[in-house]
Design a protein around this motif. Structure first.
Motif, PDB file in Angstrom:
ATOM      1  N   GLN A  48       2.720  -1.217  -7.043  1.00  7.46           N
ATOM      2  CA  GLN A  48       2.589  -2.354  -7.940  1.00  7.46           C
ATOM      3  C   GLN A  48       3.517  -2.231  -9.153  1.00  7.46           C
ATOM      4  O   GLN A  48       4.123  -3.211  -9.582  1.00  7.46           O
ATOM      5  N   THR A  49       3.667  -1.012  -9.689  1.00  8.58           N
ATOM      6  CA  THR A  49       4.540  -0.828 -10.857  1.00  8.58           C
ATOM      7  C   THR A  49       6.017  -0.923 -10.467  1.00  8.58           C
ATOM      8  O   THR A  49       6.822  -1.382 -11.255  1.00  8.58           O
ATOM      9  N   SER A  50       6.354  -0.509  -9.245  1.00  8.03           N
ATOM     10  CA  SER A  50       7.760  -0.611  -8.831  1.00  8.03           C
ATOM     11  C   SER A  50       8.156  -2.057  -8.546  1.00  8.03           C
ATOM     12  O   SER A  50       9.319  -2.419  -8.704  1.00  8.03           O
ATOM     13  N   ILE A  51       7.190  -2.891  -8.129  1.00  5.55           N
ATOM     14  CA  ILE A  51       7.483  -4.314  -7.870  1.00  5.55           C
ATOM     15  C   ILE A  51       7.539  -5.080  -9.188  1.00  5.55           C
ATOM     16  O   ILE A  51       8.415  -5.900  -9.406  1.00  5.55           O
ATOM     17  N   PHE A  53       0.793  -1.227   0.000  1.00  7.19           N
ATOM     18  CA  PHE A  53       0.000   0.000   0.000  1.00  7.19           C
ATOM     19  C   PHE A  53       0.825   1.276   0.000  1.00  7.19           C
ATOM     20  O   PHE A  53       0.260   2.364  -0.076  1.00  7.19           O
ATOM     21  N   GLY A  54       2.129   1.184   0.118  1.00 10.54           N
ATOM     22  CA  GLY A  54       2.965   2.376   0.142  1.00 10.54           C
ATOM     23  C   GLY A  54       3.320   2.795   1.558  1.00 10.54           C
ATOM     24  O   GLY A  54       2.811   2.245   2.533  1.00 10.54           O
ATOM     25  N   GLU A  76       0.373  16.799   6.105  1.00  6.10           N
ATOM     26  CA  GLU A  76       1.680  16.636   5.455  1.00  6.10           C
ATOM     27  C   GLU A  76       1.717  17.258   4.064  1.00  6.10           C
ATOM     28  O   GLU A  76       2.764  17.278   3.432  1.00  6.10           O
ATOM     29  N   GLY A  77       0.573  17.711   3.565  1.00 11.48           N
ATOM     30  CA  GLY A  77       0.528  18.376   2.267  1.00 11.48           C
ATOM     31  C   GLY A  77       0.346  17.449   1.072  1.00 11.48           C
ATOM     32  O   GLY A  77       0.565  17.863  -0.061  1.00 11.48           O
ATOM     33  N   HIS A  78      -0.049  16.203   1.294  1.00 10.80           N
ATOM     34  CA  HIS A  78      -0.238  15.258   0.194  1.00 10.80           C
ATOM     35  C   HIS A  78      -1.592  15.417  -0.496  1.00 10.80           C
ATOM     36  O   HIS A  78      -1.731  15.084  -1.667  1.00 10.80           O
ATOM     37  N   ILE A  79      -2.609  15.874   0.256  1.00 10.22           N
ATOM     38  CA  ILE A  79      -3.924  16.091  -0.333  1.00 10.22           C
ATOM     39  C   ILE A  79      -4.395  17.499   0.040  1.00 10.22           C
ATOM     40  O   ILE A  79      -3.930  18.083   1.025  1.00 10.22           O
ATOM     41  N   MET A 136      -4.522   7.191  -1.960  1.00  8.14           N
ATOM     42  CA  MET A 136      -4.080   5.853  -1.570  1.00  8.14           C
ATOM     43  C   MET A 136      -4.097   4.887  -2.758  1.00  8.14           C
ATOM     44  O   MET A 136      -3.215   4.037  -2.868  1.00  8.14           O
ATOM     45  N   LYS A 137      -5.060   5.023  -3.654  1.00  2.00           N
ATOM     46  CA  LYS A 137      -5.090   4.177  -4.862  1.00  2.00           C
ATOM     47  C   LYS A 137      -3.871   4.462  -5.741  1.00  2.00           C
ATOM     48  O   LYS A 137      -3.264   3.533  -6.286  1.00  2.00           O
ATOM     49  N   LEU A 138      -3.511   5.727  -5.882  1.00  2.00           N
ATOM     50  CA  LEU A 138      -2.310   6.082  -6.649  1.00  2.00           C
ATOM     51  C   LEU A 138      -1.052   5.501  -6.002  1.00  2.00           C
ATOM     52  O   LEU A 138      -0.143   5.034  -6.707  1.00  2.00           O
ATOM     53  N   GLU A 139      -0.997   5.529  -4.681  1.00  2.00           N
ATOM     54  CA  GLU A 139       0.141   4.939  -3.965  1.00  2.00           C
ATOM     55  C   GLU A 139       0.202   3.422  -4.192  1.00  2.00           C
ATOM     56  O   GLU A 139       1.291   2.874  -4.399  1.00  2.00           O
ATOM     57  N   GLU A 140      -0.940   2.752  -4.164  1.00  2.00           N
ATOM     58  CA  GLU A 140      -0.965   1.307  -4.423  1.00  2.00           C
ATOM     59  C   GLU A 140      -0.492   1.001  -5.833  1.00  2.00           C
ATOM     60  O   GLU A 140       0.298   0.071  -6.043  1.00  2.00           O
ATOM     61  N   GLU A 141      -0.963   1.779  -6.808  1.00  2.00           N
ATOM     62  CA  GLU A 141      -0.542   1.576  -8.204  1.00  2.00           C
ATOM     63  C   GLU A 141       0.953   1.812  -8.348  1.00  2.00           C
ATOM     64  O   GLU A 141       1.650   1.088  -9.052  1.00  2.00           O
TER      65      GLU A 141
END
Length: 176
Positions: free
Chosen positions: A172-175, A135-136, A149-152, A164-169
């Motif tokens: 997944q792409t880094s793995i 999940f990041g 923290e300024g993320h959203i 959170m969906k963008l973090e999961e994606e």
């Protein structure tokens, strides 16, 4: 015939003195009390942040989301008697929130038993590493944490889930 009275009335009640006039206490005017102010309120950009205990609680929707991801059984052995475990522990200064990505269903043996995450630190670290890879690095945070923290832009559920969906994606792409 006269009544026999060994003592006159004045001596019968001799142990009592004549009653003094009652003493009344003067009531002092009550001071106006200032309303109690909760000094533990956290503010950020003129917004009141919910208390950390409230943010660590697990509501029914969150529990159902966790069980949808893992199934309604212990994530280790499949036992149907389970409890939800906070992977990043909740508490002041630790920051584990009651979000479904921070929860895992574990039976009593794997939760608080001899083989549990509360007894074996490497087992606890296993779940932290697994969720961070899946999940990041923000898996244990809620919308308020990400907003501070300024993320959203705002601490809304929609922006939180989108982030959170963008973090999961990204994970997944880094793995893969």
């Amino acid at each position: 015939m006269q009544e026999f009275n060994p003592y006159p009335k004045s001596k019968q009640l001799g142990h009592q003195k004549e009653k003094d006039t009652p003493k009344f206490k003067l009531q002092k005017p009550r001071k106006k009390r200032k309303p109690k102010v909760n000094k533990n309120i956290e503010m950020f950009h003129n917004r009141r942040i919910p208390h950390w205990k409230k943010r660590g609680e697990v509501n029914r929707k969150t529990a159902n989301d966790t069980l949808r991801y893992y199934g309604e059984a212990c994530a280790m052995c499949g036992n149907h008697n389970y409890a939800l475990h906070h992977i990043m522990h909740k508490g002041y200064g630790i920051g584990g929130r009651g979000v479904w990505r921070n929860l895992v269903p574990l039976c009593e043996l794997h939760h608080t038993g001899a083989e549990g995450v509360h007894k074996i630190k490497t087992f606890d670290q296993f779940w932290k590493d697994k969720h961070q890879k899946t999940f990041g690095p923000h898996y244990y945070k809620d919308a308020w944490d990400l907003w501070m923290e300024g993320h959203i832009e705002n601490p809304t559920e929609e922006l939180f889930e989108k982030f959170m969906k963008l973090e999961e994606e990204r994970c997944q792409t880094s793995i893969g």
